[in-house]
Design a protein around this motif. Structure first.
Motif, short mmCIF file in Angstrom:
data_model
loop_
_atom_site.label_atom_id
_atom_site.label_comp_id
_atom_site.label_asym_id
_atom_site.label_seq_id
_atom_site.Cartn_x
_atom_site.Cartn_y
_atom_site.Cartn_z
N GLN A 21 0.82 -1.20 0.00
CA GLN A 21 0.00 0.00 0.00
C GLN A 21 0.86 1.26 0.00
N ILE A 22 1.94 1.25 0.79
CA ILE A 22 2.81 2.42 0.85
C ILE A 22 3.50 2.65 -0.50
N VAL A 23 3.98 1.57 -1.12
CA VAL A 23 4.62 1.70 -2.44
C VAL A 23 3.62 2.25 -3.45
N ARG A 24 2.39 1.76 -3.40
CA ARG A 24 1.37 2.25 -4.34
C ARG A 24 1.12 3.75 -4.14
N PHE A 49 4.70 -6.06 -6.22
CA PHE A 49 5.28 -4.74 -6.01
C PHE A 49 5.44 -3.98 -7.32
N LEU A 50 5.82 -4.69 -8.37
CA LEU A 50 5.93 -4.05 -9.67
C LEU A 50 4.58 -3.58 -10.17
N MET A 51 3.55 -4.36 -9.91
CA MET A 51 2.21 -4.01 -10.38
C MET A 51 1.64 -2.80 -9.67
N VAL A 52 2.09 -2.52 -8.46
CA VAL A 52 1.61 -1.32 -7.77
C VAL A 52 2.49 -0.12 -8.05
N GLY A 53 3.52 -0.28 -8.89
CA GLY A 53 4.28 0.87 -9.34
C GLY A 53 5.76 0.89 -9.02
N ALA A 54 6.30 -0.14 -8.34
CA ALA A 54 7.73 -0.15 -8.03
C ALA A 54 8.56 -0.30 -9.31
N HIS A 55 9.70 0.38 -9.36
CA HIS A 55 10.63 0.24 -10.47
C HIS A 55 11.66 -0.85 -10.20
#
Length: 206
Positions: A21-24, A49-55
Motif C-alpha cells: 500500500q505504501i509503495v502504491r 510490487f511491480l504491479m503497484v508501481g515499483a521500479h
C-alpha cells in the motif's frame, strides 16, 4: 518483542500488505522511481510490487533465512510468471494494479492540503455464491474490511485500503477488487459523494 526493553523488529511476509500500500501511494503521488521492499520471498511477491508501481524490488529477510541463492530463484520465478502471462518484460506490468487516489498526507483519502482527492478507490468485494465461509480472509485482513456474517464473508469497503492481501488467503476465488469512482454532488445540506461508476477488475492470481 523478545528483548529486555521490548525493542525489536518485524519483517518478512507479515509486513507485505502494508508495504504494498505504501509503495502504491508513493508511486502515484510523485514521479521518482520507487523501490519496493517488505516481505518479498517469491517471484510472485516481487510481481505484486511491480504491479503497484515499483521500479525495483529489494529482498532482505528471505536472504537472511535462506541464503543468497534466493536472488536467482526469485529472478527465475519473475521470468516464468512473465512468460506464463504473455509479457515481454516487467515494464509491461509496472503500475498495472488498478489505481486509487494518492493518500499521502491523509489516510482518509485527503491530500496534504486537506482537500478531498478524486473518489476513485479500489476496495474488496465478496461473491457470496462462491464464498464457503471458511474465514481465511477475515483472519488475513488487519483493517477490519472483512467480517463474517450469515456463514459468508461480508465486505466493509469504507475500511478497505485496497492492498489485495486478502486475495491471497481465498482458495475459492470468492474475492475480487472493485474499482469505484464517485463524483461530488451538491445537496441542500452541503457536498456529498454519489457513486457514478462501479466496475470489477480482478487482479492476477497466477
Amino acid at each position: 518483542l523478545g528483548s529486555a526493553d521490548g525493542t525489536g523488529w518485524l519483517s518478512g511476509p507479515p509486513i507485505r500488505p502494508i508495504a504494498l500500500q505504501i509503495v502504491r501511494e508513493l508511486a502515484q503521488s510523485q514521479d521518482k522511481p520507487v523501490v519496493g521492499v517488505g516481505g518479498i520471498s517469491t517471484g510472485r511477491d516481487a510481481i505484486q510490487f511491480l504491479m503497484v508501481g515499483a521500479h525495483l524490488v529489494q529482498v532482505c529477510s528471505e536472504a537472511i533465512r535462506s541464503g543468497h541463492g534466493v536472488y536467482g530463484r526469485i529472478a527465475g520465478e519473475i521470468d516464468a510468471w512473465l512468460e506464463a502471462h504473455d509479457h515481454e518484460s516487467v515494464a509491461d506490468i509496472r503500475g498495472a494494479f488498478p489505481a486509487g487516489p494518492p493518500r499521502i498526507g491523509g489516510r482518509d483519502g485527503t491530500g496534504a492540503d486537506g482537500e478531498t482527492d478524486s473518489a476513485r478507490r479500489v476496495v474488496i468485494a465478496v461473491d457470496a455464491e462462491l464464498c464457503t465461509g471458511c474465514g481465511s480472509c477475515f483472519r488475513a485482513c488487519m483493517h477490519g474490511a472483512l467480517q463474517m456474517g450469515d456463514g459468508v464473508a461480508v465486505a466493509t469497503p469504507a475500511a478497505c485500503i485496497g492492498c489485495g492481501y486478502c486475495l491471497e488467503s481465498c482458495r475459492f476465488t470468492a474475492l475480487c477488487l472493485e474499482e469505484q469512482t464517485a463524483c461530488p454532488q451538491r445537496s441542500g445540506s452541503g457536498n456529498s459523494r454519489r457513486p457514478i461508476r462501479s466496475t470489477r477488475r480482478r487482479i492476477c492470481r497466477g
